[in-house]
Design an enzyme around this catalytic site. Structure first.
Site, PDB file in Angstrom:
ATOM      1  CE  LYS A 147      -4.336  -1.296   2.252  1.00  0.00           C
ATOM      2  NZ  LYS A 147      -5.221  -0.998   3.394  1.00  0.00           N
ATOM      3  CD  GLU A 195     -20.170  -6.134   6.416  1.00  0.00           C
ATOM      4  OE1 GLU A 195     -19.506  -5.215   5.909  1.00  0.00           O
ATOM      5  OE2 GLU A 195     -20.212  -7.291   5.946  1.00  0.00           O
ATOM      6  NE  ARG A 202     -22.024  -6.758   2.096  1.00  0.00           N
ATOM      7  CZ  ARG A 202     -20.813  -7.065   1.635  1.00  0.00           C
ATOM      8  NH1 ARG A 202     -19.744  -6.584   2.240  1.00  0.00           N
ATOM      9  NH2 ARG A 202     -20.662  -7.856   0.606  1.00  0.00           N
TER      10      ARG A 202
END
Length: 614
Positions: A278, A363, A391
């Site tokens: 990253k 979730e 979700r």
């Protein structure tokens, strides 16, 4: 400035370049990314990490005929630049501009919208099977990273894909080195070897030769797995039915190009493990990839992100409350589905590490895990974005509400969210929560009320939700002392004539402003469920028009609750329901988005005036 990049308008242009030109193009792409995102804001770190991977994919695969599905979708800026949207990057995440995620209506190269995570393998598998059914030779690739492999849906798809013979490639963009650290020449060589035709043919030939001698065939397979397992974490994905390849250095263009070229010729499900960094190429992002993950406008040279005013956001109010209440009650635990920073839980995680649980992008698991904690006497607080709560709707009903468990949902990003657009807007939570039995649903009008409502929720022995918007509130003083509000009770904030505005949550401030122009009554309703029936009845009996205002879709929302209440009371007073329309609202400036929906003070006043003059 970007001499080579300026010649690339489509992947077809990219494929005309020599391999020796690609490193320069990668460098120019990084320079362009930093320059562009510094002016618009957006996701920077993850996109800097996918430069070489994106170049290699569009070089080897015949896009858009071959399907690329990106997951999480915020790592697609380079993909957008290479597919004809370089100039449009100046309007990234702005009204009328391009989205920060893949969007099918935006480009034929965006094969699937992925604003949420862990969906790419399912979608790409569907595309691969569609190609198989139609007799097409096109290939499907799912590029999954930024933690998306922690989502259960990704593994459901892997399980299904491994049982099929569709030509699917899953690329794990391992940008946190979460599965394997050792990368380099040896791994790159092994990846090329294992993806090559010789290796594939040798394996098929060995199986044919040894098929008549089952014990020897089984021994050969085990030996192959053992040798590969010594240098690669292949076992898990091989067990799913994939041919595992990697890990390889995701910044080594030669390794990527050779490996992808080989894989494209293979049949059946393939799994390529790529390790990337990253923030690659921008030292500030390399040093703090989290800061530049999702960043506002910043100074490119210094990397300085301008500081906002000192007024706390609702997210910060929640984070401070959680720390304060945890100090008082050892039973309080915090749960989040991979949104520690976004939900304001950093301080809590540092102070109470044994009571902080980041369950990953999962979730559904987050809510049922919280339900289990509640079963055994703990007080779980689940910090979750409204759009991500969608979700886990089944778990909210079956695992929490039916069992009437005291789980507190701290719902961030309720309502419109600005630049992230329709995929991240919390437009529906009041509607889908208020219809669930046993639920208490609260919407604070300011920062202090948010704190008091969170405390109120924790005192209940039933499921509850406190839903607050993104960003800052009106700036009221936050009281350190916490007091439980009377459940199901609103309050009158302004006494006027003829019109009564029933404001829910964030809409109180513009409602009060509109009321000054109209000399209207304003009630801060506070509770969406249970509704303050006495207050509704009182206002209905003393006003000619009731107006509900909410930052939620009108259909099934708080206004609908008032309409149902009036019907049950047998009251025929006119009711005007204001809220979000029955459409998905694209990205833009938050204030302008509300104004476009008629939910600023001027819009509320105009709607009421028009109704009164009918």
């Amino acid at each position: 400035m970007y001499s080579l990049l300026d010649t690339i308008n489509t992947p077809a242009d990219l494929r005309k370049l020599t391999r020796e030109q690609l490193p320069l193009l990668a460098q120019q792409l990084r320079e362009f990314l930093v320059e562009s995102v510094s002016k618009t804001g957006g996701h920077l770190s993850s996109n800097l990490g996918t430069v070489e991977l994106t170049l290699a994919l569009h070089t080897i695969y015949d896009t858009p005929e071959d399907r690329l599905v990106w997951d999480v979708g915020h790592q697609t800026y380079v993909h957008k630049i290479l597919t004809g949207r370089r100039a449009a990057m100046s309007q990234l995440r702005m009204a009328g501009g391009i989205a920060g995620f893949p969007k099918r209506e935006e480009s034929p190269y965006d094969t699937f919208g992925t604003g949420h995570s862990s969906t790419s393998i399912s979608a790409a598998l569907g595309m691969a099977v569609a190609a198989q059914l139609s007799g097409s030779s096109r290939r499907s690739v799912a590029i999954i990273g930024d933690g998306a492999m922690t989502g259960g849906m990704a593994f459901e798809a892997l399980n299904n894909a491994g049982a099929m013979n569709a030509n699917l490639l899953v690329i794990l963009n391992d940008n946190d080195m979460s599965i394997s650290r050792p990368v380099g020449a040896l791994n790159n060589y092994l990846a090329k070897l294992m993806s090559g035709q010789f290796y594939a043919a040798m394996r098929r030939g060995s199986e044919r030769v040894l098929k008549g001698v089952p014990p020897v065939l089984e021994f050969a397979k085990r030996a192959e797995e053992h040798v590969k397992g010594m240098v690669t974490p292949s076992t898990l994905f091989e067990e799913f039915g994939f041919n595992y390849i990697g890990p390889i250095d995701g910044h080594d263009l030669d390794a990527l190009l050779d490996t992808l070229s080989n894989i494209r010729e293979l049949e059946g499900p393939q799994f390529l493990h790529v390790v990337t960094q990253k923030g690659r190429g921008y030292d500030k992002a390399e040093e703090d990839c989290l800061l530049y993950h999702g960043v506002s406008k910043f100074d490119r040279d210094s990397g300085i992100v301008p500081k906002q005013d000192d007024k706390p956001t609702y997210t910060q109010v929640f984070g401070q409350w959680l720390c304060d209440i945890a100090a008082r009650d050892q039973r309080v635990v915090g749960v989040t589905p991979a949104m520690c920073e976004g939900s304001g839980m950093q301080e809590f995680a540092g102070k109470y590490p044994t009571r902080y649980f980041d369950v990953g992008i999962a979730e559904q698991h987050a809510l049922t895990f919280a339900a289990g904690l509640a079963c055994d006497g703990y007080k779980p607080v689940v910090a979750i974005y409204s759009t991500f709560l969608q979700r886990a709707y089944d778990q909210q009903i079956h695992d929490i509400a039916i069992q009437n468990l005291p789980v507190v949902l701290a719902i961030d990003r309720g309502g419109l969210v600005g630049a992230d657009g329709a995929t991240h807007a919390g437009s529906f939570d009041l509607s889908f929560l208020r219809c669930i039995p046993n639920m208490t649903v609260m919407a604070p009008a300011d920062e202090n009320e948010c704190r008091q409502m969170l405390y109120t929720a924790l005192t209940l022995d039933t499921p509850s939700a406190v839903r607050y918007p993104r960003g800052k509130g009106p700036g009221v003083t936050i009281e350190a002392e916490m007091q439980a509000l009377p459940v199901g009770r609103g309050e009158l904030r302004r006494q006027g004539k003829r019109v009564a505005i029933l404001a829910f949550g964030s809409m109180l401030t513009p409602a009060l402003q509109a009321a000054e122009k109209l000399d209207a009554t304003v009630a801060n309703m506070r509770f969406v469920k249970p509704l303050d029936v006495e207050l509704v009845q009182q206002l209905a009996g003393s006003h000619q028009l009731l107006v509900t205002v909410e930052e939620n879709v009108v259909m099934g929302g708080a206004g609908s609750a008032v309409a149902e209440c009036l019907a049950q009371l047998g009251l025929a007073v006119p009711l005007l329901q204001l809220g979000l329309p029955d459409s998905f609202i694209e990205q833009g400036d938050p204030a302008q988005m509300l104004a476009d929906c008629g939910l600023d003070a001027a819009g509320i006043a105009v709607s009421i005036t028009a109704r009164m003059t009918e």
